[in-house]
Design an enzyme around this catalytic site. Structure first.
Site, PDB file in Angstrom:
ATOM      1  CG  ASP A  37      34.689 -22.176   6.045  1.00  0.00           C
ATOM      2  OD1 ASP A  37      34.629 -23.292   5.505  1.00  0.00           O
ATOM      3  OD2 ASP A  37      33.738 -21.702   6.693  1.00  0.00           O
ATOM      4  CG  ASP A  60      40.682 -29.374   7.232  1.00  0.00           C
ATOM      5  OD1 ASP A  60      40.102 -29.540   8.330  1.00  0.00           O
ATOM      6  OD2 ASP A  60      40.732 -30.260   6.367  1.00  0.00           O
ATOM      7  CG  ASN A  87      31.135 -20.875  13.854  1.00  0.00           C
ATOM      8  OD1 ASN A  87      30.015 -20.851  14.355  1.00  0.00           O
ATOM      9  ND2 ASN A  87      31.326 -20.949  12.529  1.00  0.00           N
ATOM     10  CE1 TYR A 153      26.453 -30.851  14.967  1.00  0.00           C
ATOM     11  CE2 TYR A 153      24.457 -30.892  16.296  1.00  0.00           C
ATOM     12  CZ  TYR A 153      25.429 -30.183  15.621  1.00  0.00           C
ATOM     13  OH  TYR A 153      25.393 -28.804  15.614  1.00  0.00           O
ATOM     14  CE  LYS A 157      28.423 -29.073  17.322  1.00  0.00           C
ATOM     15  NZ  LYS A 157      29.288 -27.920  17.078  1.00  0.00           N
ATOM     16  CB  VAL A 186      21.163 -21.293  13.948  1.00  0.00           C
ATOM     17  CG1 VAL A 186      21.481 -19.855  13.557  1.00  0.00           C
ATOM     18  CG2 VAL A 186      21.462 -21.520  15.431  1.00  0.00           C
ATOM     19  CB  THR A 188      23.176 -21.482   9.117  1.00  0.00           C
ATOM     20  OG1 THR A 188      23.184 -22.799   9.701  1.00  0.00           O
ATOM     21  CG2 THR A 188      23.265 -20.440  10.215  1.00  0.00           C
TER      22      THR A 188
HETATM   23  P1  NAD Z   1      27.100 -23.775   8.466  1.00  0.00           P
HETATM   24  O1  NAD Z   1      27.078 -25.149   7.898  1.00  0.00           O
HETATM   25  O2  NAD Z   1      26.517 -22.679   7.669  1.00  0.00           O
HETATM   26  O3  NAD Z   1      28.596 -23.344   8.859  1.00  0.00           O
HETATM   27  C1  NAD Z   1      29.584 -24.252   9.257  1.00  0.00           C
HETATM   28  C2  NAD Z   1      30.892 -23.810   8.629  1.00  0.00           C
HETATM   29  O4  NAD Z   1      31.933 -24.711   9.085  1.00  0.00           O
HETATM   30  C3  NAD Z   1      30.859 -23.892   7.102  1.00  0.00           C
HETATM   31  O5  NAD Z   1      31.295 -22.675   6.535  1.00  0.00           O
HETATM   32  C4  NAD Z   1      31.799 -25.041   6.796  1.00  0.00           C
HETATM   33  O6  NAD Z   1      32.479 -24.915   5.557  1.00  0.00           O
HETATM   34  C5  NAD Z   1      32.757 -24.962   7.966  1.00  0.00           C
HETATM   35  N1  NAD Z   1      33.537 -26.189   8.115  1.00  0.00           N
HETATM   36  C6  NAD Z   1      33.103 -27.474   8.005  1.00  0.00           C
HETATM   37  N2  NAD Z   1      34.159 -28.305   8.124  1.00  0.00           N
HETATM   38  C7  NAD Z   1      35.247 -27.536   8.330  1.00  0.00           C
HETATM   39  C8  NAD Z   1      36.624 -27.821   8.541  1.00  0.00           C
HETATM   40  N3  NAD Z   1      37.110 -29.081   8.527  1.00  0.00           N
HETATM   41  N4  NAD Z   1      37.475 -26.785   8.734  1.00  0.00           N
HETATM   42  C9  NAD Z   1      37.012 -25.516   8.730  1.00  0.00           C
HETATM   43  N5  NAD Z   1      35.731 -25.178   8.520  1.00  0.00           N
HETATM   44  C10 NAD Z   1      34.858 -26.191   8.328  1.00  0.00           C
HETATM   45  O7  NAD Z   1      26.348 -23.911   9.865  1.00  0.00           O
HETATM   46  P2  NAD Z   1      26.269 -22.924  11.135  1.00  0.00           P
HETATM   47  O8  NAD Z   1      24.910 -23.018  11.676  1.00  0.00           O
HETATM   48  O9  NAD Z   1      26.825 -21.585  10.833  1.00  0.00           O
HETATM   49  O10 NAD Z   1      27.229 -23.721  12.143  1.00  0.00           O
HETATM   50  C11 NAD Z   1      28.145 -23.067  13.011  1.00  0.00           C
HETATM   51  C12 NAD Z   1      28.279 -23.880  14.293  1.00  0.00           C
HETATM   52  O11 NAD Z   1      27.036 -23.889  14.998  1.00  0.00           O
HETATM   53  C13 NAD Z   1      28.625 -25.362  14.066  1.00  0.00           C
HETATM   54  O12 NAD Z   1      29.579 -25.770  15.029  1.00  0.00           O
HETATM   55  C14 NAD Z   1      27.312 -26.076  14.304  1.00  0.00           C
HETATM   56  O13 NAD Z   1      27.494 -27.414  14.734  1.00  0.00           O
HETATM   57  C15 NAD Z   1      26.710 -25.205  15.391  1.00  0.00           C
HETATM   58  N6  NAD Z   1      25.250 -25.333  15.494  1.00  0.00           N
HETATM   59  C16 NAD Z   1      24.431 -25.059  14.454  1.00  0.00           C
HETATM   60  C17 NAD Z   1      23.057 -25.174  14.595  1.00  0.00           C
HETATM   61  C18 NAD Z   1      22.083 -24.882  13.469  1.00  0.00           C
HETATM   62  O14 NAD Z   1      20.881 -25.193  13.634  1.00  0.00           O
HETATM   63  N7  NAD Z   1      22.507 -24.269  12.362  1.00  0.00           N
HETATM   64  C19 NAD Z   1      22.520 -25.573  15.825  1.00  0.00           C
HETATM   65  C20 NAD Z   1      23.378 -25.834  16.897  1.00  0.00           C
HETATM   66  C21 NAD Z   1      24.747 -25.701  16.726  1.00  0.00           C
END
Ligand code: NAD
Length: 250
Positions: A37, A60, A87, A153, A157, A186, A188
């Protein structure tokens, strides 16, 4: 159940949210996990809480040199790799196409799309060294249905769908299975940020179209990722797994 005894997994964006939940379940099932992360303090703490089977590193996903370093670290520390979960992601600002800046669009592409490309490319050699493995890419229902304000976004995706299919076809002969997960909302920090910004109104509107009327818990998504990372999904390649409380069929 110890489906991952002796296995090693690398998860991006694992400091919190779904990535952290995936790391937790994988460790519970016997895996050793490298959690990447850019939130270093948070990631370090999350890994410490999981004990010796988890290790945090700064990764990153947009940086080729960070990927090189991550692969060396996994190799030196545990000598093998069985699973990559792409992820990490950002939910770009909700703005209409007419107001979307090139910088904001590029930022989404860099993290959500190029990050997944670099990740899949980086792990091929290490995954094949011990006979193959699994890659799980995290897309979104935004990768199956567009919504006003989500141009950047959704672009990224949707791209993950195509990338998953091509990689699945190219890597299947090497014993690497590539599949994709499409979460709906989700619970989060992506949709409940703790910085005072509130997406509550748009979430409420979204949930009106979700038959289950609630967002998923991160663990509910992590269970699907573990299925795809495990031998239980041995016949799944290039497939798309939706977990959205019924949103796409409503
Ligand atoms: P989150 O924001 O809690 O987690 C995302 C993580 O990615 C964070 O820890 C962030 O620091 C990290 N990140 C961002 N940029 C980065 C980079 N350049 N390098 C490394 N890490 C990086 O959200 P989440 O819900 O846990 O998201 C996880 C995945 O699920 C994402 O791909 C998101 O697009 C997808 N998603 C989330 C939802 C939702 O509703 N939460 C819905 C559909 C898809």
């Amino acid at each position: 159940m110890q489906r991952f005894a002796g296995k090693v997994a690398l998860i991006t964006g694992a400091a919190r949210g779904q990535g952290e939940a995936e790391a937790r379940l994988l460790v519970e099932e016997g895996a050793r996990v490298v959690m990447g992360d850019i939130l270093d303090e948070r990631g370090q703490l999350a890994a410490e809480q999981l004990g010796d089977a988890a290790h945090y590193l700064h990764l990153d996903v947009t940086s080729e040199s960070d990927w090189d370093h991550a692969i060396s670290e996994v190799s030196d520390r545990w000598g093998r790799l069985d699973v990559l979960v792409n992820n990490a992601g950002i939910a770009a600002a909700n703005v209409p196409l007419a107001e979307l800046s090139l910088d904001e669009y590029r930022r989404s592409i860099e993290i959500n799309q190029i990050g997944v490309f670099l990740g899949m490319r980086a792990v091929i050699f290490l995954l094949t060294k011990d006979g193959g493995g699994a890659i799980v890419n995290i897309s979104s229902t935004a990768g199956m249905r567009g919504k006003p304000g989500r141009f950047a976004y959704s672009s990224t995706k949707y791209a993950i769908r195509g990338m998953t299919q091509v990689a699945a076809l190219e890597l299947a002969p090497l014993g690497i299975r590539v599949n994709c997960v499409f979460p709906g909302a989700v619970a989060t920090e992506m949709i409940f940020p703790d910085n005072g910004e509130s997406r509550a109104a748009s979430l409420e509107k979204h949930l009106e179209r979700v038959p289950l009327r609630r967002p998923a818990d991160a663990t509910e998504l992590a269970r699907i990722v573990l299925f795809l990372a495990s031998e239980e999904s041995s016949y799944c390649i290039g497939s798309e797994f939706v977990a959205d409380g019924g949103f796409l069929c409503s």
